[in-house]
Design a protein around this motif. Structure first.
Motif, mmCIF file in Angstrom:
data_model
loop_
_atom_site.group_PDB
_atom_site.id
_atom_site.type_symbol
_atom_site.label_atom_id
_atom_site.label_comp_id
_atom_site.label_asym_id
_atom_site.label_seq_id
_atom_site.Cartn_x
_atom_site.Cartn_y
_atom_site.Cartn_z
ATOM 1 N N LEU A 26 56.270 69.386 68.815
ATOM 2 C CA LEU A 26 56.408 70.016 70.163
ATOM 3 C C LEU A 26 55.688 71.256 70.068
ATOM 4 O O LEU A 26 56.208 72.319 69.073
ATOM 5 C CB LEU A 26 57.775 70.359 70.511
ATOM 6 C CG LEU A 26 58.751 69.081 70.991
ATOM 7 C CD1 LEU A 26 59.922 69.446 71.415
ATOM 8 C CD2 LEU A 26 57.845 68.412 71.947
ATOM 9 N N VAL A 44 58.528 65.326 66.615
ATOM 10 C CA VAL A 44 58.976 64.291 67.446
ATOM 11 C C VAL A 44 58.391 63.044 67.036
ATOM 12 O O VAL A 44 57.254 62.919 66.355
ATOM 13 C CB VAL A 44 58.321 64.459 68.687
ATOM 14 C CG1 VAL A 44 58.611 63.215 69.764
ATOM 15 C CG2 VAL A 44 58.701 65.797 69.431
ATOM 16 N N VAL A 78 62.264 58.348 76.009
ATOM 17 C CA VAL A 78 62.369 59.312 75.120
ATOM 18 C C VAL A 78 64.003 59.083 74.698
ATOM 19 O O VAL A 78 64.797 58.666 75.673
ATOM 20 C CB VAL A 78 62.197 60.724 76.045
ATOM 21 C CG1 VAL A 78 60.971 60.922 76.392
ATOM 22 C CG2 VAL A 78 62.874 60.533 77.679
ATOM 23 N N SER A 99 67.088 60.595 72.714
ATOM 24 C CA SER A 99 67.812 61.919 72.379
ATOM 25 C C SER A 99 69.039 61.585 71.416
ATOM 26 O O SER A 99 70.018 60.914 71.682
ATOM 27 C CB SER A 99 68.423 62.568 73.719
ATOM 28 O OG SER A 99 69.131 63.760 73.618
ATOM 29 N N ARG A 114 66.311 63.256 64.634
ATOM 30 C CA ARG A 114 65.384 61.923 65.507
ATOM 31 C C ARG A 114 65.370 60.547 65.118
ATOM 32 O O ARG A 114 65.049 59.847 65.732
ATOM 33 C CB ARG A 114 64.070 62.800 65.599
ATOM 34 C CG ARG A 114 63.335 62.624 64.314
ATOM 35 C CD ARG A 114 61.769 63.506 64.208
ATOM 36 N NE ARG A 114 60.995 63.350 63.157
ATOM 37 C CZ ARG A 114 61.212 64.200 62.145
ATOM 38 N NH1 ARG A 114 62.042 65.253 62.075
ATOM 39 N NH2 ARG A 114 60.461 64.090 60.991
ATOM 40 N N ALA A 172 59.536 58.058 72.012
ATOM 41 C CA ALA A 172 59.383 59.300 71.376
ATOM 42 C C ALA A 172 60.863 60.057 71.375
ATOM 43 O O ALA A 172 61.517 60.068 72.140
ATOM 44 C CB ALA A 172 58.324 60.132 72.291
ATOM 45 N N PRO A 201 62.537 63.722 69.830
ATOM 46 C CA PRO A 201 62.367 64.819 69.408
ATOM 47 C C PRO A 201 63.531 65.161 68.423
ATOM 48 O O PRO A 201 64.953 65.046 68.838
ATOM 49 C CB PRO A 201 62.391 65.934 70.516
ATOM 50 C CG PRO A 201 63.108 65.196 71.427
ATOM 51 C CD PRO A 201 62.986 63.714 71.364
ATOM 52 N N ASP A 241 63.802 70.201 75.902
ATOM 53 C CA ASP A 241 63.256 69.476 74.575
ATOM 54 C C ASP A 241 62.588 67.952 75.144
ATOM 55 O O ASP A 241 61.419 67.706 74.611
ATOM 56 C CB ASP A 241 64.226 69.336 73.697
ATOM 57 C CG ASP A 241 64.626 70.298 72.770
ATOM 58 O OD1 ASP A 241 63.984 71.254 72.839
ATOM 59 O OD2 ASP A 241 65.844 70.201 72.242
ATOM 60 N N THR A 292 58.605 66.768 75.290
ATOM 61 C CA THR A 292 58.158 65.592 74.598
ATOM 62 C C THR A 292 57.540 64.502 75.819
ATOM 63 O O THR A 292 56.440 64.126 75.194
ATOM 64 C CB THR A 292 59.333 64.984 74.360
ATOM 65 O OG1 THR A 292 60.204 65.630 73.405
ATOM 66 C CG2 THR A 292 59.170 63.450 73.464
#
Length: 403
Positions: free
Chosen positions: A70, A77, A137, A139, A146, A164, A166, A192, A196
């Protein structure tokens, strides 16, 4: 013919050529991997007979993996993405080492050559499969990292998603164990995740990027575990580009004992799904049911019989041959705060359902929710009949259709 008419004719020819080129690209993309077609501009695996076990196994794509950074705070990530089966054939599956998330002072306690590794689901250095794919994404939870749920994140890529995840530097394992602060606490979870999405959008636009033209950031799914479940829900509130959100043992309302989070407008309007283990002592079933009741329709709830908090992560399996992560930490004299012990063990020991037994169900429900919400499966058949399809694993489901 006038100059204007000639210009219009030329534009029509250019447009027709572009359309033909796009169609040819789509045809090429769908033929690279057997059993895929182009839908809404995305390359989507075809499921001939959609049902409650369709996504319990890996999809038709191979899985590639890479690590991006990032630009906002330097957080890594991890990205899993569809690759052709040929590209990954014979390639070594990537791994991660939990020790990489220890603060430097604790990492010094690890003997030279010692590692606690676990497969991370993809093969590094392979090309993205031809086509365009929706973005998901992920989390991680409090004191997580990650790569913590690679059983799911890698699998989603095999079903045609770019995933993806992070590191949330404000609450990842490094930070919780007393790692460096400074820049680590300057961004929120939502920031965040937004960063991403922006990063993958930039990668999609960059002609020099391996992801150029491969990421559909107009279709975004948000998935999170524990505190990450609340983050995924909060992202859906903040970003209308999020098409659906999925909370795994975590949600904003109720799951951690809160009565409310504020006005009803703070609850996402997008379709959402919550999953919870009935033996979870960190985010108890009662709280997840309360969170589900606060959600807007359409919504779904899936309860996993006898499963604990970590059923949605790799953590119970990492180092299991050596007694698990806590046993390894004790043997190496790596101090673990007492407050972190329940979070690191909930769901790892009998009588809790062993996580690998529940993973096919989790993969099925998450993939089916994403595909249905994104419009790839018009039918919800992939989310129906879970109790019968997974006896002893799924104890109950609930769903509320569009009002």
């Amino acid at each position: 013919m006038t100059c204007a008419a000639t210009g219009i004719a030329l534009l029509a020819l250019v447009s027709a050529a572009a359309t033909a080129a796009t169609a040819a690209t789509a045809a090429t993309a769908s033929s690279e991997v057997p059993g895929t077609h182009i839908q809404h501009g995305d390359t989507v695996p075809v499921v001939a007979h959609l049902g409650p076990t369709s996504f319990s196994r890996p999809g038709p794509f191979g899985v590639g993996e890479t690590t991006l950074t990032l630009p906002t705070d330097g957080a890594p990530v991890e990205v899993w993405y569809p690759a052709t089966p040929t590209a990954v054939a014979g390639g070594a599956e990537a791994t991660y080492d939990v020790a990489a998330w220890l603060p430097p002072a604790l990492r010094k306690l690890i003997p030279a050559g010692f590692a606690v590794t676990y497969p991370s689901g993809g093969v590094r250095g392979v090309a993205v499969a031809p086509g365009r794919y929706p973005l998901v994404v992920f989390s991680h939870g409090y004191a997580g990292f990650r790569d913590q749920s690679t059983f799911l994140t890698g699998d989603l890529a095999s079903w045609g998603f770019v995933v993806a995840a992070p590191d949330h530097l404000s609450r990842d394992l490094t930070q919780v164990l007393g790692g460096p602060t400074g820049a680590t606490a300057k961004t929120t979870d939502v920031q965040d995740l937004e960063a991403t999405i922006a990063l993958l959008a930039q990668q999609n636009r960059d002609a020099s990027s391996p992801f150029h033209g491969h990421v559909d950031t107009g279709r975004v799914g948000a998935v999170g575990h524990s505190a990450g479940g609340a983050a995924a829900e909060a992202l859906a509130v903040a970003d209308p580009h999020v098409t659906t959100f999925i909370g795994l043992a975590g949600a904003t309302v109720g799951s951690f004992g809160q009565a409310t989070t504020g006005p009803a407008s703070e609850v996402p309007r997008q379709p959402g799904m919550l999953m919870s283990g009935t033996a979870d002592t960190i985010a108890p079933e009662k709280g997840m049911i309360a969170a589900y009741r606060h959600m807007h329709s359409p919504k779904r709830l899936v309860l996993l019989q006898g499963a604990g908090h970590l059923v949605f992560a790799d953590i119970c399996e990492v180092g299991s041959a050596q007694g698990g992560l806590l046993a390894i930490a004790n043997a190496l004299h790596v101090p673990v705060p007492a407050s972190l012990v329940p979070l690191a063990t909930d769901g790892c020991k009998p009588p809790d359902t062993p996580p690998p037994q529940a993973w096919p169900t989790i993969r099925q429900a998450v993939t089916a929710q994403l595909r249905h919400a994104l419009g790839f499966d018009a039918s919800a058949a992939g989310l129906l009949g879970l109790v019968r399809a997974y006896p002893g694993i799924v104890t109950a489901t609930s769903a509320s259709p569009t009002p």
